[in-house]
Design an enzyme around this catalytic site. Structure first.
Site, PDB file in Angstrom:
ATOM      1  N   HIS A 124       0.825  -1.206   0.000  1.00  0.00           N
ATOM      2  CA  HIS A 124       0.000   0.000   0.000  1.00  0.00           C
ATOM      3  C   HIS A 124       0.865   1.264   0.000  1.00  0.00           C
ATOM      4  O   HIS A 124       0.567   2.234  -0.684  1.00  0.00           O
ATOM      5  CB  HIS A 124      -0.917  -0.019   1.224  1.00  0.00           C
ATOM      6  CG  HIS A 124      -1.947   1.059   1.219  1.00  0.00           C
ATOM      7  ND1 HIS A 124      -3.181   0.905   0.642  1.00  0.00           N
ATOM      8  CD2 HIS A 124      -1.919   2.319   1.711  1.00  0.00           C
ATOM      9  CE1 HIS A 124      -3.872   2.015   0.780  1.00  0.00           C
ATOM     10  NE2 HIS A 124      -3.138   2.895   1.421  1.00  0.00           N
ATOM     11  N   HIS A 129     -10.292   1.739  -0.791  1.00  0.00           N
ATOM     12  CA  HIS A 129     -10.480   1.379   0.615  1.00  0.00           C
ATOM     13  C   HIS A 129     -11.229   0.049   0.649  1.00  0.00           C
ATOM     14  O   HIS A 129     -12.276  -0.067   1.272  1.00  0.00           O
ATOM     15  CB  HIS A 129     -11.200   2.477   1.385  1.00  0.00           C
ATOM     16  CG  HIS A 129     -10.480   2.893   2.622  1.00  0.00           C
ATOM     17  ND1 HIS A 129     -11.097   3.294   3.764  1.00  0.00           N
ATOM     18  CD2 HIS A 129      -9.146   2.944   2.897  1.00  0.00           C
ATOM     19  CE1 HIS A 129     -10.189   3.594   4.685  1.00  0.00           C
ATOM     20  NE2 HIS A 129      -8.997   3.384   4.164  1.00  0.00           N
TER      21      HIS A 129
END
Lengths: 793, 236
Positions: A62, A109
């Site tokens: 990420h 998300h």
């Protein structure tokens, strides 16, 4: 004790609460033995527990893009309009003329939304909005791209409803119009929904803020709400497979959002930036205080030292590990020019916001963290931020593609009656109207929504009050902006195509987005991509990723839409449910020169002529546009076949040609053929205008396709003719008197064009060689408009 | 004319109201919630948004803002006060308007254009609306279901205080045209003195054709006309 190197002599012993660093603990932090070895080399000693946590999050996919970085290098990232390029800062910035610019970016998300849909999606919006105002821009529009499993599954309905509610909660309260998006339903997302949120902001060129810790000795401020234990190590959580166990255990890794706080932090930050006292600013997003401190120092080539006892804390007895890795929301790190601390205090107290001076910029290049009188972290900031390991995972062509490529239509029964087929297509949740979704989003706040959700692309106007507050000096220097700028945006990805042919599917995602912009009258300025894939450790999945990026990059070049930034979300897979379809969503932003050029998809007036721009069918495609089509899935239960090939040069000519026609003033509506083909495109143009609640404007059409059908020398199946998804086609309307002019213009522009029908009546009628088919508009509208609401009731 | 537009924490339609007033050729200033004075206002707009996050009850905390004391005094002296959306909720919480706004009956947020029928065209907020004209104005709220006891509803009806009701495109007051479950399809009301009004729909978002409708202008034009004939009223 292990045989690891001893602690350096200047490194103080930690309190007993910190566990010993064992291979198990290292593995638990998702660091491989090789990665841990690299940590040892960088530090020259064993890391503290907090340092281990810090390396774990900073080197997660990420934050570090360790698996994707080499692949991402193929994206075009430059154009004369790009003011801040991909990877430089929190979001890219593009010039839109008159001294104005836009900042935009998309971010995922997914994992948080899978375990806690409401908060997961809400904080997804919060995070991307923060990325935008961190750049000094005022957030003025949001869009999103969502994927869920089959709506027949109650758990999927729970996720869908929670995600929509979460996005609505955060965006509506913050006061940003959520003005466009896409939602698809497919079994592959059953255990792993996708939530990709995009935000766009506006600023003047002079107002670009940087996330760099500049100026040795400058104080470092923490502003925003106190740090709690929520969202612990969310970035690391996002970078591993979801399992039932992890989902349950990681619920605590989902942050809790407070849009009210975000609104205040945004206003206060923009007000503070206008004072000129800010040397650097960065939001605390993924990896919270860790990422913001080491990245700002790394960008500036400085060091940074902070004292955790000064950090506002929500819970008692938080450890340094927890404080550094917390992802509590709505927090910012601000580096202030020394001597101007009082301005921070004045503005944040005006907005009743907590603030604390927690440290200062150093010249050591080290990120140093003190807590309770101990140094708990002392690492080289640049190495931590920029020297994450880089991998070149193995790629292998997936086995399933052999069958996909061999698929032919011979065994597929032809449609006997296209009437129920079209009704079923329009009522399929992936094709149906998304009014159940966008009605819950405030899509009109800020008085700028020119084209609301429901057309090919959304259009907003940017006006003087879209610009963040300016300093007196800047105000005196610049010509006040009193006009309006029209910005169009869309997000697209047909993941079925990408699954069936990642390269072609990647090209189509960008092409469709750019085609949607062209239909609205806009020229692309730039793109932001969100690569949602399964685990890159699976060679077949990495092949999907590599190939689709090749397609995306090629198409972005073709349409002069450089990538200004984006996000990678890997490990989207859950146990036996397997990986998601490869889903590289692409948001493209464009500019419309004049208000007269803004074009919508719905038919306008009875009597207008309907024209098809582009070739009826791609004669080189043995599947006649039915490979991977919605018709094959909805009417025949098949998800296979090579998707329709997309010729980028042909697409470029179509988009440029369409824009020329629109500028010529003759085009009254434009809608592209995508899922459901020509029939669905025309039907949508008949039924998609909404005047008010429960007040659609339905307007019929009669198509005469006999001549066109007869002209196809190879012949065409009726289902492929009506529902095939051959690329690069747009349906437009024009006044009957302008038909000759439009056809002549199209010829000069190199765009195939043919008159296919007339607007009017209360039915959609299609005349083919085989016969005439007719649908009452009310029937078409009912299934299309209500099917999602019915599934959710 | 000059309008004061309140700026509460997380007012998010404050700029929109200023913009709408300016489009009409008049001026507006934002008034900070901690200010005790409304400045040189001829009229006050309490804009939409999510004041204080609306985590308790919409408008429940906003009514304690220092600036609301000034609004109370301004209203008591006969000044024109218009509450839009969250502003309507705040005026109800502050007791300047009767009744309350509760969760929409389907528990969902609604952002959509609605039709409004004007119930009383003889108030400072409605008298410029052409007779029989239906207003097409967007709503955007989660808590817009107007509720009041029988007695209050009776008083509203008798006093001509129901200014706008949700209706269909033909002007019929129907259940399906009611987006939130409001009693009597009430979209907006005024006080007995007719100088304070509130409505859930956003006239600030319907003041230019570029936004799809300019029907909201009739409401602002009514206020402006009232101020012009009565002489402007200066706030303290």
């Amino acid at each position: 004790m292990s045989s690891a190197p001893p602690l350096a002599s200047n490194f103080e012993l930690l309190p007993m609460i910190d566990p010993a660093i064992t291979p198990e603990l290292v593995a638990k932090h998702n660091l491989t033995p090789d990665e841990y070895q690299k940590v040892l080399e960088i530090l020259g000693r064993t890391p503290s527990y907090t340092e281990l946590g810090i390396f774990s999050v900073m080197w997660s996919e990420h934050c570090s893009y360790k698996n994707t970085r080499p692949v991402l290098k193929s994206f075009p990232t430059r154009s004369p309009r790009i003011l801040v390029g991909a990877g430089e800062e929190n979001a890219g910035i593009v010039d839109i003329g008159d001294g104005l610019a836009i900042a935009f970016k998309i971010e995922s998300h997914n994992h948080p939304s899978a375990v806690e849909p409401f908060q997961g999606a809400a904080t997804g919006v919060g995070g991307i909005v923060r990325d935008i105002f961190t750049m000094g821009a005022r957030p003025v529009a949001a869009i999103n791209s969502l994927r869920f499993g089959d709506l027949g599954n109650p758990q999927v309905r729970h996720l869908f409803s929670g995600v929509v509610h979460g996005i609505a909660h955060y965006g509506n309260c913050f006061g940003i119009p959520t003005i466009a998006g896409e939602v698809y339903f497919d079994k592959s997302y059953e255990g792993n929904p996708l939530v990709n949120a995009f935000c766009l902001g506006v600023l003047r060129h002079e107002q670009i803020a940087r996330g760099a810790a500049k100026g040795i000795g400058n104080p470092v401020f923490y502003v925003g709400p106190a740090t709690g234990r929520d969202g612990l190590a969310g970035a690391a959580f996002a970078s591993q497979d979801l399992t039932e166990e992890s989902a349950e255990k990681q619920r605590g890794a989902v942050q809790v959002g407070d849009p009210f706080m975000e609104k205040l932090v945004c206003e206060a930050s923009l007000e503070l930036l206008a004072t000129g006292c800010v040397a650097g600013i960065q939001d605390m997003g993924a990896a919270g205080l860790t990422c913001s401190t080491c990245e700002t120092a790394a960008r500036a080539g400085t060091g940074i030292e902070i004292e955790l006892n000064k950090v506002p804390q929500r819970a008692p007895d938080m450890t340094s590990y927890e404080i550094m890795l917390s992802e509590s929301q709505e927090r910012m790190l601000i580096i202030v020019h020394k001597g101007r601390e009082a301005e921070v205090k004045r503005i944040f107290e005006k907005w009743d916001l907590p603030w604390a001076e927690i440290g200062f910029v150093t010249d050591t290049g080290q990120m140093v963290v003190r807590h309770n009188g101990h140094v708990v972290v002392d690492v080289p900031a640049k190495k931590l931020a920029d020297e994450a390991p880089v991998y070149h995972p193995e790629a292998r062509i997936p086995e399933y593609l052999t069958a996909v490529r061999a698929f032919r239509l011979d065994g597929v029964p032809q449609t006997v009656d296209p009437v129920p087929d079209l009704l079923a297509l329009l009522a399929d949740p992936s094709l149906a109207s998304k009014n159940w979704v966008y009605r819950q989003y405030d899509h009109m706040v800020r008085d700028g929504s020119i084209v609301c959700p429901g057309s090919d692309a959304a259009v907003i106007r940017i006006k003087a009050d879209s610009i963040p507050p300016m300093s007196e000096d800047l105000r005196a220097k610049v010509t006040p902006f009193s006009g309006e700028k029209l910005v169009a945006m869309t997000v697209d990805c047909n993941a079925t195509y990408v699954y069936l042919d990642p390269y072609e599917g990647g090209k189509i995602a960008v092409t469709e987005a750019c085609r949607n912009l062209a239909c609205s009258g806009a020229t692309p300025l730039g793109a932001t991509d969100n690569l949602n894939f399964g685990s890159p450790q699976n060679p077949e999945i990495f092949w999907q990723l590599r190939e689709s990026v090749r397609g995306l990059a090629e198409a972005c070049r073709a349409f002069d839409a450089p990538v200004t930034g984006g996000n990678c979300s890997l490990y989207n897979q859950r146990g036996a449910l397997g990986a998601i379809d490869p889903t590289p969503t692409v948001a493209v932003v464009g500019l419309i020169e004049k208000i007269e050029h803004v074009t919508t998809q719905w038919f306008k007036d009875a009597g207008d002529a309907i024209l098809l721009l582009g070739n009826v069918v791609n004669s080189a495609d043995p599947l006649q546009g039915l490979g991977g089509s919605a018709w094959l899935r909805v009417a025949r239960g098949l998800k296979t076949g090579s998707p329709p090939p997309c010729n980028l040069e042909e697409a470029r000519i179509l988009h440029d040609g369409l824009r020329s026609l629109i500028r010529g003033g003759s085009i009254k509506s434009a809608h592209d053929c995508s899922e459901g083909g020509l029939a669905a495109c025309v039907a949508e143009s008949c039924i998609s205008q909404l005047i008010a609640r429960e007040t659609p404007r339905l307007i019929g059409a009669t198509l005469d396709l006999i001549v066109i059908q007869q002209a196809l020398k190879d012949g065409i199946r009726l289902d492929a003719f009506l529902f095939g998804e051959s690329q690069n086609r747009v349906v437009v309307t024009t006044e009957i008197l302008a038909v000759g002019k439009v056809l002549a213009q199209a010829k000069i522009l190199g765009v195939p064009a043919a008159v296919i029908g007339r607007v009017g009546g209360d039915h959609l009628r299609i005349q083919t060689e085989i016969g005439q088919f007719s649908w009452a508009l009310t029937d078409l509208h009912d299934g299309w408009w209500n099917s999602i609401a019915r599934a959710m009731d | 004319m000059h309008f004061a537009v309140l700026q509460l924490p997380a007012s998010n339609c404050d700029q929109d109201c200023v913009h709408a007033v300016r489009v009409l050729g008049h001026t507006a200033d934002l008034v900070w919630h901690k200010d005790a004075s409304l400045g040189r206002a001829d009229a006050v707009i309490v804009p939409g948004g999510f004041s204080y996050g609306d985590y308790l009850r919409c408008g429940a905390i906003a009514r304690f803002s220092p600036v609301m004391q000034a609004v109370n005094e301004f209203a008591a002296s006969g000044g024109l006060v218009l509450g839009i959306c969250n502003g309507f909720q705040i005026l109800c919480e502050a007791g300047l308007l009767p009744g309350a706004l509760i969760r929409n009956r389907d528990l969902q947020f609604h952002c959509e254009q609605v039709y409004l029928k004007t119930g009383n065209a003889e108030t400072p907020f409605t008298h410029q609306i052409p007779p029989g004209k239906l207003l097409r104005i967007p709503i955007a709220h989660g808590d817009g279901c107007y509720f009041a006891d029988e007695q209050t509803l009776g008083q509203l009806q008798a006093g001509g205080q129901i200014l706008w009701q949700y209706c269909d495109a033909a002007g019929q007051i129907t259940d399906s045209s009611n987006p939130n479950g409001s009693l009597l399809n009430i979209a907006g009301i005024c006080n007995a003195a007719r100088n304070v009004a509130g409505l859930m729909p956003h006239p600030d978002r319907a003041s230019e054709m570029i936004l799809g409708s300019d029907d909201g202008r009739w409401i602002f034009e009514s206020m402006l006309h009232t101020l012009a004939v009565s002489g402007t009223r200066r706030a303290a």
